[in-house]
Write a protein that holds these residues in place. Structure first.
Motif, PDB file in Angstrom:
ATOM      1  N   GLU A 196       4.988  -5.440 -11.488  1.00 28.02           N
ATOM      2  CA  GLU A 196       5.295  -4.767 -10.467  1.00 28.02           C
ATOM      3  C   GLU A 196       6.614  -5.219  -9.589  1.00 28.02           C
ATOM      4  OE1 GLU A 196       2.090  -2.867  -8.306  1.00 28.02           O
ATOM      5  OE2 GLU A 196       0.949  -3.474  -9.865  1.00 28.02           O
ATOM      6  N   LEU A 233       8.538  -5.149  -6.481  1.00 35.28           N
ATOM      7  CA  LEU A 233       8.574  -4.672  -4.912  1.00 35.28           C
ATOM      8  C   LEU A 233      10.042  -5.010  -4.234  1.00 35.28           C
ATOM      9  CD1 LEU A 233       5.241  -6.507  -3.713  1.00 35.28           C
ATOM     10  CD2 LEU A 233       5.414  -4.514  -4.947  1.00 35.28           C
ATOM     11  N   VAL A 234      10.593  -3.647  -3.984  1.00 33.61           N
ATOM     12  CA  VAL A 234      11.975  -3.601  -3.643  1.00 33.61           C
ATOM     13  C   VAL A 234      11.833  -3.552  -2.192  1.00 33.61           C
ATOM     14  CG1 VAL A 234      14.134  -2.604  -3.602  1.00 33.61           C
ATOM     15  CG2 VAL A 234      12.531  -2.640  -5.759  1.00 33.61           C
ATOM     16  N   VAL A 261       6.488  -2.486  10.813  1.00 34.20           N
ATOM     17  CA  VAL A 261       6.320  -1.864   9.352  1.00 34.20           C
ATOM     18  C   VAL A 261       7.488  -1.680   8.586  1.00 34.20           C
ATOM     19  CG1 VAL A 261       5.603   0.430   8.427  1.00 34.20           C
ATOM     20  CG2 VAL A 261       4.499  -0.510  10.322  1.00 34.20           C
ATOM     21  N   ARG A 262       7.508  -1.944   7.383  1.00 32.18           N
ATOM     22  CA  ARG A 262       8.706  -1.888   6.677  1.00 32.18           C
ATOM     23  C   ARG A 262       8.530  -1.257   5.364  1.00 32.18           C
ATOM     24  NH1 ARG A 262      13.559  -3.530   8.980  1.00 32.18           N
ATOM     25  NH2 ARG A 262      14.370  -4.635   7.056  1.00 32.18           N
ATOM     26  N   VAL A 263       9.222  -0.246   4.844  1.00 33.57           N
ATOM     27  CA  VAL A 263       8.791   0.740   3.725  1.00 33.57           C
ATOM     28  C   VAL A 263      10.029   0.273   2.752  1.00 33.57           C
ATOM     29  CG1 VAL A 263       8.644   2.998   2.923  1.00 33.57           C
ATOM     30  CG2 VAL A 263       7.948   2.508   5.332  1.00 33.57           C
ATOM     31  N   GLY A 264       9.372   0.338   1.508  1.00 33.33           N
ATOM     32  CA  GLY A 264      10.173  -0.069   0.217  1.00 33.33           C
ATOM     33  C   GLY A 264       9.606   0.752  -0.826  1.00 33.33           C
ATOM     34  N   LYS A 265      10.256   0.335  -1.878  1.00 35.78           N
ATOM     35  CA  LYS A 265       9.798   0.926  -3.132  1.00 35.78           C
ATOM     36  C   LYS A 265       8.726  -0.085  -3.963  1.00 35.78           C
ATOM     37  CE  LYS A 265      13.899   1.702  -4.397  1.00 35.78           C
ATOM     38  NZ  LYS A 265      15.131   1.790  -5.323  1.00 35.78           N
ATOM     39  N   HIS A 266       8.263   0.375  -4.713  1.00 41.30           N
ATOM     40  CA  HIS A 266       7.424  -0.113  -5.685  1.00 41.30           C
ATOM     41  C   HIS A 266       7.396   0.435  -7.144  1.00 41.30           C
ATOM     42  CE1 HIS A 266       2.979   0.549  -7.106  1.00 41.30           C
ATOM     43  NE2 HIS A 266       3.152  -0.741  -7.390  1.00 41.30           N
ATOM     44  N   GLU A 316       0.512  -5.889   2.598  1.00 42.90           N
ATOM     45  CA  GLU A 316       1.488  -4.872   1.871  1.00 42.90           C
ATOM     46  C   GLU A 316       0.502  -3.964   1.225  1.00 42.90           C
ATOM     47  OE1 GLU A 316       4.701  -6.416  -0.225  1.00 42.90           O
ATOM     48  OE2 GLU A 316       4.487  -8.367   0.797  1.00 42.90           O
ATOM     49  N   LEU A 339       0.513  -0.867  -1.594  1.00 44.82           N
ATOM     50  CA  LEU A 339       1.222  -0.339  -2.738  1.00 44.82           C
ATOM     51  C   LEU A 339       0.765   0.883  -2.972  1.00 44.82           C
ATOM     52  CD1 LEU A 339       1.266  -3.415  -4.809  1.00 44.82           C
ATOM     53  CD2 LEU A 339       2.579  -3.021  -2.886  1.00 44.82           C
ATOM     54  N   LYS A 351       5.478   3.893  -3.459  1.00 38.63           N
ATOM     55  CA  LYS A 351       6.001   3.147  -2.058  1.00 38.63           C
ATOM     56  C   LYS A 351       5.354   1.803  -1.953  1.00 38.63           C
ATOM     57  CE  LYS A 351       4.509   6.545   0.156  1.00 38.63           C
ATOM     58  NZ  LYS A 351       4.162   7.803   1.225  1.00 38.63           N
ATOM     59  N   HIS A 352       5.803   0.965  -1.063  1.00 42.31           N
ATOM     60  CA  HIS A 352       5.450  -0.246  -0.748  1.00 42.31           C
ATOM     61  C   HIS A 352       5.664  -0.599   0.607  1.00 42.31           C
ATOM     62  CE1 HIS A 352       7.678  -4.391  -0.054  1.00 42.31           C
ATOM     63  NE2 HIS A 352       6.183  -4.587  -0.027  1.00 42.31           N
ATOM     64  N   VAL A 353       4.729  -0.690   1.562  1.00 38.86           N
ATOM     65  CA  VAL A 353       4.793  -0.699   2.855  1.00 38.86           C
ATOM     66  C   VAL A 353       4.258  -1.938   3.326  1.00 38.86           C
ATOM     67  CG1 VAL A 353       4.191   0.337   4.987  1.00 38.86           C
ATOM     68  CG2 VAL A 353       4.428   1.939   2.879  1.00 38.86           C
ATOM     69  N   LEU A 382      -0.541   6.708   5.240  1.00 42.09           N
ATOM     70  CA  LEU A 382       0.502   6.229   4.211  1.00 42.09           C
ATOM     71  C   LEU A 382       0.499   6.770   2.874  1.00 42.09           C
ATOM     72  CD1 LEU A 382       0.500   2.471   4.975  1.00 42.09           C
ATOM     73  CD2 LEU A 382       2.287   4.265   5.785  1.00 42.09           C
ATOM     74  N   ARG A 385      -3.484   0.405  -3.216  1.00 41.54           N
ATOM     75  CA  ARG A 385      -4.177  -1.003  -3.059  1.00 41.54           C
ATOM     76  C   ARG A 385      -3.500  -1.872  -1.901  1.00 41.54           C
ATOM     77  NH1 ARG A 385      -1.205  -2.671  -7.614  1.00 41.54           N
ATOM     78  NH2 ARG A 385      -1.292  -4.804  -7.556  1.00 41.54           N
ATOM     79  N   ALA A 426      -2.266  -9.274   0.140  1.00 41.42           N
ATOM     80  CA  ALA A 426      -1.896 -10.149   1.342  1.00 41.42           C
ATOM     81  C   ALA A 426      -0.359 -10.129   1.364  1.00 41.42           C
ATOM     82  CB  ALA A 426      -2.701 -11.392   1.333  1.00 41.42           C
TER      83      ALA A 426
END
Lengths: 84, 84
Positions: A6, A8-9, A38-43, B6, B8, B42-44, B68, B77, B80
């Motif tokens: 995976e 995580l960007v 809160v920071r949102v990115g791509k996965h 985080e 996912l 998404k990745h938050v 989210l 999921r 940490a």
């Protein structure tokens, strides 16, 4: 063998993240006022056939660098994915 | 204490993922033809003040469920986060 990694960007620290700010500003009204950021990115989950885990990881890193992350504003890290 | 977790968020398996399919279809032209699947989600990263790690994780889970992820089409999921 088949491997999943995976990617995580996330936006580089310090860059404005309006999407994350929008989530953060919604939280106090829902009773959560202890969230500081809160920071949102791509996965991105990448599944591939490779001879070894090391080889698979190296390739996923190359794909992330070339295609998935914009090096000017984003950074990424790679974690082993769930068995797939 | 301050904790970062985080979230996912990914589409449920079986649901069409046009963004992932677009990435996957670009890879062979770049010389990577061993990738069998790409899924984009998404990745938050949520940073919060809490009394214990357990308490922080429970709260992040509640936030993810409420705000989210769309439970109809997405699953999530929690991992940490990096020290922050």
């Amino acid at each position: 063998m088949r491997y999943t990694f995976e990617v995580l960007v996330s936006l580089k620290p310090g860059l404005a993240d309006p999407q994350g700010a929008a989530v953060a500003s919604a939280l106090p009204a829902l009773g959560w006022s202890n969230v500081t950021q809160v920071r949102v990115g791509k996965h991105v989950a990448v599944t591939l056939e490779a001879g070894s885990e090391e080889e698979a990881r190296t390739q996923v890193e190359a794909i992330a660098r070339r295609l998935l992350a914009n090096p000017v504003i984003e950074e990424f890290r790679i974690v082993a994915g769930e068995a797939g």
